[in-house]
Enzyme design. Structure first.
Site, PDB file in Angstrom:
ATOM      1  N   SER A 130       0.827  -1.209   0.000  1.00 45.26           N
ATOM      2  CA  SER A 130       0.000   0.000   0.000  1.00 45.26           C
ATOM      3  C   SER A 130       0.858   1.255   0.000  1.00 45.26           C
ATOM      4  O   SER A 130       1.929   1.281   0.584  1.00 45.26           O
ATOM      5  CB  SER A 130      -0.917   0.048   1.227  1.00 45.26           C
ATOM      6  OG  SER A 130      -1.634   1.272   1.216  1.00 45.26           O
ATOM      7  N   LYS A 184      -4.213  -6.838   3.611  1.00 49.45           N
ATOM      8  CA  LYS A 184      -4.262  -5.725   2.648  1.00 49.45           C
ATOM      9  C   LYS A 184      -5.711  -5.403   2.262  1.00 49.45           C
ATOM     10  O   LYS A 184      -6.094  -4.241   2.104  1.00 49.45           O
ATOM     11  CB  LYS A 184      -3.423  -6.060   1.407  1.00 49.45           C
ATOM     12  CG  LYS A 184      -3.563  -5.051   0.260  1.00 49.45           C
ATOM     13  CD  LYS A 184      -2.925  -3.713   0.568  1.00 49.45           C
ATOM     14  CE  LYS A 184      -3.425  -2.518  -0.149  1.00 49.45           C
ATOM     15  NZ  LYS A 184      -3.242  -2.229  -1.496  1.00 49.45           N
ATOM     16  N   HIS A 187      -7.178  -3.539   5.087  1.00 45.40           N
ATOM     17  CA  HIS A 187      -6.589  -2.189   5.028  1.00 45.40           C
ATOM     18  C   HIS A 187      -7.405  -1.336   4.058  1.00 45.40           C
ATOM     19  O   HIS A 187      -7.792  -0.205   4.360  1.00 45.40           O
ATOM     20  CB  HIS A 187      -5.127  -2.281   4.570  1.00 45.40           C
ATOM     21  CG  HIS A 187      -4.540  -0.964   4.148  1.00 45.40           C
ATOM     22  ND1 HIS A 187      -4.834  -0.385   2.928  1.00 45.40           N
ATOM     23  CD2 HIS A 187      -3.699  -0.099   4.768  1.00 45.40           C
ATOM     24  CE1 HIS A 187      -4.203   0.774   2.822  1.00 45.40           C
ATOM     25  NE2 HIS A 187      -3.504   0.958   3.925  1.00 45.40           N
ATOM     26  N   ASN A 188      -7.681  -1.883   2.895  1.00 54.19           N
ATOM     27  CA  ASN A 188      -8.414  -1.111   1.893  1.00 54.19           C
ATOM     28  C   ASN A 188      -9.861  -0.877   2.315  1.00 54.19           C
ATOM     29  O   ASN A 188     -10.421   0.192   2.051  1.00 54.19           O
ATOM     30  CB  ASN A 188      -8.369  -1.818   0.531  1.00 54.19           C
ATOM     31  CG  ASN A 188      -7.027  -1.647  -0.151  1.00 54.19           C
ATOM     32  OD1 ASN A 188      -6.025  -1.401   0.517  1.00 54.19           O
ATOM     33  ND2 ASN A 188      -6.991  -1.786  -1.448  1.00 54.19           N
ATOM     34  N   GLU A 191      -9.764   1.883   4.565  1.00 52.78           N
ATOM     35  CA  GLU A 191      -9.498   3.077   3.737  1.00 52.78           C
ATOM     36  C   GLU A 191     -10.812   3.602   3.122  1.00 52.78           C
ATOM     37  O   GLU A 191     -11.062   4.810   3.107  1.00 52.78           O
ATOM     38  CB  GLU A 191      -8.491   2.684   2.655  1.00 52.78           C
ATOM     39  CG  GLU A 191      -8.133   3.739   1.658  1.00 52.78           C
ATOM     40  CD  GLU A 191      -7.205   3.170   0.564  1.00 52.78           C
ATOM     41  OE1 GLU A 191      -6.194   2.516   0.887  1.00 52.78           O
ATOM     42  OE2 GLU A 191      -7.522   3.357  -0.631  1.00 52.78           O
TER      43      GLU A 191
HETATM   44  P1  NDP Z   1      -1.469  -0.390 -14.055  1.00 49.01           P
HETATM   45  O1  NDP Z   1      -2.792  -0.367 -14.705  1.00 49.01           O
HETATM   46  O2  NDP Z   1      -0.686   0.852 -13.973  1.00 49.01           O
HETATM   47  O3  NDP Z   1      -0.566  -1.506 -14.770  1.00 49.01           O
HETATM   48  C1  NDP Z   1      -1.074  -2.770 -15.013  1.00 49.01           C
HETATM   49  C2  NDP Z   1       0.075  -3.707 -15.312  1.00 49.01           C
HETATM   50  O4  NDP Z   1      -0.481  -5.032 -15.449  1.00 49.01           O
HETATM   51  C3  NDP Z   1       0.808  -3.391 -16.596  1.00 49.01           C
HETATM   52  O5  NDP Z   1       2.165  -3.697 -16.431  1.00 49.01           O
HETATM   53  C4  NDP Z   1       0.130  -4.346 -17.583  1.00 49.01           C
HETATM   54  O6  NDP Z   1       0.953  -4.686 -18.675  1.00 49.01           O
HETATM   55  C5  NDP Z   1      -0.027  -5.549 -16.700  1.00 49.01           C
HETATM   56  N1  NDP Z   1      -1.037  -6.480 -17.224  1.00 49.01           N
HETATM   57  C6  NDP Z   1      -2.361  -6.256 -17.354  1.00 49.01           C
HETATM   58  N2  NDP Z   1      -2.949  -7.352 -17.867  1.00 49.01           N
HETATM   59  C7  NDP Z   1      -1.973  -8.255 -18.065  1.00 49.01           C
HETATM   60  C8  NDP Z   1      -1.944  -9.591 -18.560  1.00 49.01           C
HETATM   61  N3  NDP Z   1      -3.079 -10.196 -18.945  1.00 49.01           N
HETATM   62  N4  NDP Z   1      -0.746 -10.239 -18.607  1.00 49.01           N
HETATM   63  C9  NDP Z   1       0.384  -9.628 -18.201  1.00 49.01           C
HETATM   64  N5  NDP Z   1       0.431  -8.365 -17.720  1.00 49.01           N
HETATM   65  C10 NDP Z   1      -0.737  -7.702 -17.655  1.00 49.01           C
HETATM   66  O7  NDP Z   1      -1.729  -1.051 -12.608  1.00 49.01           O
HETATM   67  P2  NDP Z   1      -1.084  -0.704 -11.197  1.00 49.01           P
HETATM   68  O8  NDP Z   1       0.397  -0.672 -11.295  1.00 49.01           O
HETATM   69  O9  NDP Z   1      -1.807   0.448 -10.605  1.00 49.01           O
HETATM   70  O10 NDP Z   1      -1.546  -1.990 -10.348  1.00 49.01           O
HETATM   71  C11 NDP Z   1      -0.858  -3.227 -10.365  1.00 49.01           C
HETATM   72  C12 NDP Z   1      -1.351  -4.038  -9.190  1.00 49.01           C
HETATM   73  O11 NDP Z   1      -1.067  -3.329  -7.985  1.00 49.01           O
HETATM   74  C13 NDP Z   1      -2.863  -4.276  -9.173  1.00 49.01           C
HETATM   75  O12 NDP Z   1      -3.127  -5.522  -8.587  1.00 49.01           O
HETATM   76  C14 NDP Z   1      -3.357  -3.165  -8.280  1.00 49.01           C
HETATM   77  O13 NDP Z   1      -4.619  -3.461  -7.719  1.00 49.01           O
HETATM   78  C15 NDP Z   1      -2.261  -3.131  -7.244  1.00 49.01           C
HETATM   79  N6  NDP Z   1      -2.118  -1.894  -6.472  1.00 49.01           N
HETATM   80  C16 NDP Z   1      -2.286  -0.672  -7.059  1.00 49.01           C
HETATM   81  C17 NDP Z   1      -2.142   0.483  -6.305  1.00 49.01           C
HETATM   82  C18 NDP Z   1      -2.277   1.837  -6.918  1.00 49.01           C
HETATM   83  O14 NDP Z   1      -2.345   2.818  -6.151  1.00 49.01           O
HETATM   84  N7  NDP Z   1      -2.305   1.979  -8.253  1.00 49.01           N
HETATM   85  C19 NDP Z   1      -1.814   0.412  -4.869  1.00 49.01           C
HETATM   86  C20 NDP Z   1      -1.577  -0.915  -4.370  1.00 49.01           C
HETATM   87  C21 NDP Z   1      -1.755  -2.017  -5.160  1.00 49.01           C
HETATM   88  P3  NDP Z   1       0.778  -3.946 -20.108  1.00 49.01           P
HETATM   89  O15 NDP Z   1       1.670  -2.767 -20.060  1.00 49.01           O
HETATM   90  O16 NDP Z   1       1.233  -4.979 -21.064  1.00 49.01           O
HETATM   91  O17 NDP Z   1      -0.677  -3.610 -20.259  1.00 49.01           O
END
Ligand code: NDP
Length: 470
Positions: A130, A184, A187-188, A191
């Protein structure tokens, strides 16, 4: 030559920042992303950290770049993409390599993945992270679930990249299996409740007291030096002070009043219901987001019914003080409920969740970080097995101090048609929780009447039936 000490798959918002954080802490990191353009973009933006980063175009190159036994963090969209990524990785990895799912997984998926990987020689960790973009880059709160010896192997890098609260790392092993992702999720859920209750007092100030955004910002700003001191109060004050460049109006006034949700709030509520532990403030917050999304229906309903007349408007500092205390009281309910849900899950899944540690690793890095969590950490350190946070001396004193304010704010809001569902549910929770003689005697009688379910008596052992209809 394999020179990376760890790998990160998924270079979205979280993965990219986590990878830079790892490199910043002196670890060589290999990275891979499904869409290569994003990997190239990441490599180009790594700047002076470039020599600590190996950007790979294929999974094969990625695995080859990491020194065995390999820790591999998967930070992709939760759900099916994680399964697909594990399936693609599995044949390339070797015994003792560790797959760490760091996304917002449903802990039930995490438990299934542990089972799926059993006997494969690979180790799995389900890790909650988080802190959003900023946290991922400069220090998130990290909640680890899995085998304790697996945690020991990755502890140095995870504690290095985590947030620090007065020098203490906000990363910890919380228990076996899905424990990290469960914590987690809660936590959410908390939140959601925190954000909803802040939005509710904002609503009272805006729509009942007629205050404009900068004036409300000043109130939140003042609160951030008191018991509500927290990241969410800070950013609320900041958001309300920002002006829209196009219109010159406060930006909050032109943002659509419909909030999205991805699942963790809903999962918190579902799991709390499954365990029979009420999390009413979180439930109200999740429902409020769903209602927020019904914009067209809400507009129709306003046209149909209008808004209730405003009366009983109190002016001045007394009402602002009441709002502050009501928010604190609501917070106590939300956290008491969240921790009670975790206690029930801990018993059900035999995780032995360390409540004081959970509160400690939430004190910095994560979205709900606050002064309040330090007090929760102390309360659970003093009384680790307390049935409800509300029953600890510090929080019972807080409830006594804030109870009347919460009551006034909820009552006045009801009389003026101000929706404060999370605060109202917090009050109803306290009022139900603290009443030794409730009203379920009648429910028992009704159930026995129509379904012969039987009831217990105050004055005798065993199951009884009433003389209904005789
Ligand atoms: P983004 O939308 O910024 O990025 C998504 C990522 O997942 C990209 O790298 C994308 O690759 C990849 N992806 C999506 N579908 C696939 C697939 N089928 N196969 C392989 N790769 C895939 O997401 P976030 O970074 O925000 O979130 C990532 C994780 O972290 C999620 O589980 C989210 O819930 C969690 N999270 C997010 C927070 C936030 O504040 N944003 C906080 C804490 C946790 P590509 O570039 O190829 O599309």
């Amino acid at each position: 030559m394999a020179e990376a000490e760890i790998g990160v798959i998924g270079l979205g918002v979280m993965g990219a920042n986590l990878a830079l954080n790892i490199a910043d802490n002196g670890y060589h990191v290999a990275v891979y992303n499904r869409t290569t353009a994003r990997t190239d973009e990441f490599a180009a933006s790594a700047g002076e950290l470039s020599d600590k980063v190996t950007a790979c175009a294929t999974l094969e190159d990625f695995v080859a770049a990491i020194r065995p036994p390999r820790p591999v963090i998967i930070m992709v969209k939760a759900g099916e993409p994680v399964d697909a990524q594990i399936a693609a990785l599995k044949p390339l990895l070797a015994a003792n390599d560790i797959i760490i799912d760091a996304g917002n997984a449903n802990f039930r998926d995490t438990m299934r993945r542990f089972t799926d990987l059993e006997g494969s020689g690979l180790t799995f960790i389900g890790m909650g992270v988080s802190g959003g973009e900023e946290g991922a880059r400069h220090g998130p709160s990290i909640m680890v679930g899995g085998a304790e010896d697996a945690w020991k192997r990755v502890e140095p890098v995870l504690t290095a990249i985590s947030a620090k609260f007065e020098g203490e790392a906000c990363a910890a092993w919380l228990g076996e299996n899905g424990a990290g992702h469960f914590v987690k999720t809660i936590h959410n859920g908390i939140e959601y409740a925190d954000m909803q209750m802040i939005a509710e007092v904002y609503g009272v100030m805006r729509d009942h007291l007629g205050m404009d955004a900068p004036t409300i910002a000043a109130v939140f700003s003042a609160w951030s030096t008191g018991p509500l001191d927290s990241y969410l109060i800070d950013i609320t004050a900041e958001v309300l002070m920002v002006q829209d460049a196009h219109t010159g109006r406060p930006i909050a006034d032109i943002i659509v009043d419909a909030a999205g949700q991805k699942g963790t709030g809903r999962w918190s509520v579902i799991e709390s219901q499954m365990m029979g532990v009420p999390a009413t403030a979180i439930e109200a917050a999740v429902a409020a987001r769903s209602l927020s999304a019904m914009r067209e229906q809400r507009a129709l309903a306003q046209a149909e019914f209008g808004l209730p007349a405003q009366h009983d408007r109190r002016e001045g500092q007394a009402v602002i003080k009441d709002l502050e205390k009501a928010l604190l009281a609501g917070k106590v309910a939300a956290y008491a409920q969240g921790f009670a849900v975790m206690a029930a899950a801990s018993a059900e899944f035999k995780w032995n969740l360390p409540m004081a540690t959970i509160a400690r690793i939430w004190r910095a890095g994560c979205i709900i970080r606050s002064r309040f969590l330090d007090e929760i950490a102390t309360a659970f350190t003093n009384d680790p097995d307390v049935a409800n946070l509300a029953l600890t001396p510090a929080f019972s004193a807080m409830i006594r101090d804030t109870d009347a304010s919460l009551r006034r704010i909820v009552a006045e809001s009801a009389m003026n048609g101000m929706p404060v569902p999370a605060l109202a549910s917090a009050l109803a929770y306290f009022d139900t929780y603290r009443r030794a003689r409730g009203t379920a005697n009648l429910i028992q009688a009704q159930r026995d009447f129509f379904g012969a379910h039987g009831f217990a008596r105050l004055d005798a052992e065993g199951e009884h039936h009433g003389p209904w209809g005789s």
